[in-house]
Design a protein around this motif. Sequence first.
Motif, PDB file in Angstrom:
ATOM      1  N   PHE A 193       0.810  -1.208   0.000  1.00  5.78           N
ATOM      2  CA  PHE A 193       0.000   0.000   0.000  1.00  5.78           C
ATOM      3  C   PHE A 193       0.850   1.267   0.000  1.00  5.78           C
ATOM      4  N   LEU A 194       2.038   1.216   0.595  1.00  6.42           N
ATOM      5  CA  LEU A 194       2.911   2.387   0.539  1.00  6.42           C
ATOM      6  C   LEU A 194       3.335   2.660  -0.893  1.00  6.42           C
ATOM      7  N   GLY A 195       3.780   1.606  -1.601  1.00  4.30           N
ATOM      8  CA  GLY A 195       4.162   1.780  -2.995  1.00  4.30           C
ATOM      9  C   GLY A 195       3.004   2.279  -3.851  1.00  4.30           C
ATOM     10  N   ALA A 196       1.825   1.670  -3.649  1.00  2.00           N
ATOM     11  CA  ALA A 196       0.649   2.094  -4.411  1.00  2.00           C
ATOM     12  C   ALA A 196       0.252   3.527  -4.065  1.00  2.00           C
ATOM     13  N   GLY A 197       0.409   3.905  -2.791  1.00  2.00           N
ATOM     14  CA  GLY A 197       0.054   5.253  -2.356  1.00  2.00           C
ATOM     15  C   GLY A 197       0.914   6.317  -2.986  1.00  2.00           C
ATOM     16  N   ARG A 207       5.659  14.939  -9.281  1.00  2.00           N
ATOM     17  CA  ARG A 207       4.862  13.760  -9.648  1.00  2.00           C
ATOM     18  C   ARG A 207       5.765  12.555  -9.948  1.00  2.00           C
ATOM     19  N   GLN A 208       6.754  12.756 -10.785  1.00  2.00           N
ATOM     20  CA  GLN A 208       7.660  11.669 -11.123  1.00  2.00           C
ATOM     21  C   GLN A 208       8.460  11.207  -9.912  1.00  2.00           C
ATOM     22  N   THR A 209       8.761  12.156  -9.003  1.00  2.00           N
ATOM     23  CA  THR A 209       9.478  11.796  -7.778  1.00  2.00           C
ATOM     24  C   THR A 209       8.659  10.833  -6.933  1.00  2.00           C
ATOM     25  N   TYR A 210       7.370  11.125  -6.768  1.00  2.00           N
ATOM     26  CA  TYR A 210       6.505  10.242  -5.996  1.00  2.00           C
ATOM     27  C   TYR A 210       6.389   8.859  -6.653  1.00  2.00           C
ATOM     28  N   ILE A 211       6.251   8.806  -7.952  1.00  2.00           N
ATOM     29  CA  ILE A 211       6.116   7.522  -8.647  1.00  2.00           C
ATOM     30  C   ILE A 211       7.384   6.681  -8.478  1.00  2.00           C
ATOM     31  N   GLY A 212       8.547   7.303  -8.624  1.00  2.00           N
ATOM     32  CA  GLY A 212       9.809   6.594  -8.430  1.00  2.00           C
ATOM     33  C   GLY A 212       9.959   6.076  -7.017  1.00  2.00           C
ATOM     34  N   MET A 213       9.545   6.883  -6.029  1.00  2.00           N
ATOM     35  CA  MET A 213       9.597   6.436  -4.643  1.00  2.00           C
ATOM     36  C   MET A 213       8.660   5.252  -4.413  1.00  2.00           C
ATOM     37  N   GLY A 214       7.505   5.257  -5.081  1.00  2.00           N
ATOM     38  CA  GLY A 214       6.570   4.155  -4.922  1.00  2.00           C
ATOM     39  C   GLY A 214       7.174   2.830  -5.345  1.00  2.00           C
ATOM     40  N   VAL A 215       7.854   2.830  -6.477  1.00  2.00           N
ATOM     41  CA  VAL A 215       8.487   1.605  -6.962  1.00  2.00           C
ATOM     42  C   VAL A 215       9.597   1.154  -6.019  1.00  2.00           C
ATOM     43  N   PHE A 216      10.479   2.091  -5.636  1.00  2.00           N
ATOM     44  CA  PHE A 216      11.625   1.739  -4.798  1.00  2.00           C
ATOM     45  C   PHE A 216      11.189   1.278  -3.411  1.00  2.00           C
ATOM     46  N   CYS A 217      10.345   2.064  -2.737  1.00  2.00           N
ATOM     47  CA  CYS A 217       9.974   1.758  -1.355  1.00  2.00           C
ATOM     48  C   CYS A 217       9.120   0.489  -1.276  1.00  2.00           C
ATOM     49  N   GLY A 218       8.204   0.312  -2.220  1.00  2.00           N
ATOM     50  CA  GLY A 218       7.358  -0.874  -2.185  1.00  2.00           C
ATOM     51  C   GLY A 218       8.160  -2.155  -2.307  1.00  2.00           C
ATOM     52  N   ILE A 219       9.121  -2.192  -3.221  1.00  2.00           N
ATOM     53  CA  ILE A 219       9.914  -3.412  -3.441  1.00  2.00           C
ATOM     54  C   ILE A 219      10.867  -3.671  -2.281  1.00  2.00           C
ATOM     55  N   THR A 220      11.613  -2.651  -1.852  1.00  2.00           N
ATOM     56  CA  THR A 220      12.607  -2.867  -0.789  1.00  2.00           C
ATOM     57  C   THR A 220      11.954  -3.206   0.550  1.00  2.00           C
ATOM     58  N   MET A 221      10.827  -2.578   0.880  1.00  2.00           N
ATOM     59  CA  MET A 221      10.140  -2.916   2.127  1.00  2.00           C
ATOM     60  C   MET A 221       9.654  -4.357   2.123  1.00  2.00           C
ATOM     61  N   ALA A 222       9.121  -4.805   0.998  1.00  2.00           N
ATOM     62  CA  ALA A 222       8.617  -6.178   0.905  1.00  2.00           C
ATOM     63  C   ALA A 222       9.747  -7.192   1.084  1.00  2.00           C
ATOM     64  N   LEU A 223      10.893  -6.936   0.476  1.00  2.00           N
ATOM     65  CA  LEU A 223      12.026  -7.855   0.619  1.00  2.00           C
ATOM     66  C   LEU A 223      12.535  -7.908   2.056  1.00  2.00           C
ATOM     67  N   LEU A 224      12.632  -6.753   2.710  1.00  2.00           N
ATOM     68  CA  LEU A 224      13.083  -6.723   4.102  1.00  2.00           C
ATOM     69  C   LEU A 224      12.077  -7.388   5.035  1.00  2.00           C
ATOM     70  N   ALA A 225      10.792  -7.262   4.720  1.00  2.00           N
ATOM     71  CA  ALA A 225       9.756  -7.830   5.585  1.00  2.00           C
ATOM     72  C   ALA A 225       9.885  -9.339   5.708  1.00  2.00           C
ATOM     73  N   LEU A 226      10.411  -9.997   4.694  1.00  2.00           N
ATOM     74  CA  LEU A 226      10.550 -11.449   4.716  1.00  2.00           C
ATOM     75  C   LEU A 226      11.517 -11.936   5.786  1.00  2.00           C
ATOM     76  N   CYS A 227      12.333 -11.031   6.334  1.00  2.00           N
ATOM     77  CA  CYS A 227      13.307 -11.395   7.369  1.00  2.00           C
ATOM     78  C   CYS A 227      12.718 -11.341   8.779  1.00  2.00           C
TER      79      CYS A 227
END
Length: 423
Positions: free
Chosen positions: A93-97, A174-194
Amino acid sequence: MTTTQETTAHQADSRYAMLRLGLTLAIMTIGSSGMYVVSVMLPAVQAEFGIARADASLPYTLLMLGFGLGGVLMGKLADRVGVMWPLLFGSVFLGAGYIATGMSGGIVSFTIAQALLVGLLGSSVAFAPLVADTSLWFVKRRGIAVAVCASGNYLAGAVWPPIAQHFVELVGWRQTYIGMGVFCGITMALLALCFRARPPALAQAPAEVNASRTVLPRDLARPFGLSLGTAQGLLCVAGVACCVAMAMPQVHIVAYCGDLGYGPAQGAMMLSLMLGFGIVSRLVSGLICDRIGGLRTLLLGGVLQCVALLLFLPFDGLVPLYVISALFGLFQGGIVPSYAIIVREHFPPAEAGARVGTVLMFTLFGMALGGWMSGKVFDLTGSYHAAFLNGIGWNLLNVSIASFLLFRTLRRSGGRVFALPAR
């Protein structure tokens, strides 16, 4: 690895607990980005949508309200299924937001994306649930461990504003927010698995509660000599008050520098400096907290924060503002984590998770109220001078409550100034 070896490795204060603390710091730094980036975006969003300063501040206010309420909801979910699943849920939801924010067509859709997706369902998992989880993995150095964990929130404030400002100037908000969505969504999900392992304190909780009640049944039943509800209520009011004051410089320093003619880039650097020194403050306050307790740490931070706010009134030069921003960060960084320690010291351990989440929710409500209120005072007066005075008034309320609770604690302990509550 055998079950016995896993049990030994996953004990409190173990190497695994330290590794988990490092991962917690990383995921909080990423997940907490939303509450700081929106401040950097404020001037650009206000200009593009053609709205007043208070209206441009409203997305931050609602984001913080969602952030606080979501922290309680995500904390309860973590108590039931562990913190890994809420973290995975929040990363999506953070990435989508962020992506939805970048694609918003007006202030209404911008605000909805910030409040619901970024705040309530996204970033909320990266604060209160992680603070509560960390407090369950440490016993000997709980204060410094919670401080390190909570520093991720300020590390986000030190790292993200200059990055966001750079990309806003390069490609737009606008582009800054979209780029952050991709980066934060993926990295948070990978870290969450730990974060699959459950805290050992959950299995030990019944014994801990029984032992604590055997030693100090009256203290646990009546913290500060008050009922549980009254004591919790006072901490919640104190949390609102300190964070209304705290929000004034944190939310509006970028806009303030723009109004003074220094430009938003200087304000973003001041915000980064402020929150960078806040990291130092949180770590030092954690060490202090392990020696003198959470309540005294809260009072010390409240008094020093008030001093820093007072310094904003007579000084508005570029160099003085950098110095005062650093001092403000250094003075107030340990305030919010001290509430988690106060709850662990004065309330029944079995209720710590819910009570920590509730008090931290009210500190976030204070940030939300302070962000909007400062913008409204500016719109009414055309100056931030009155907004700083408003913050000082709220700060004095926080100091008064902390002093009252400390007075009651000292009276019950026979005046032993450094007598700490049992853990």
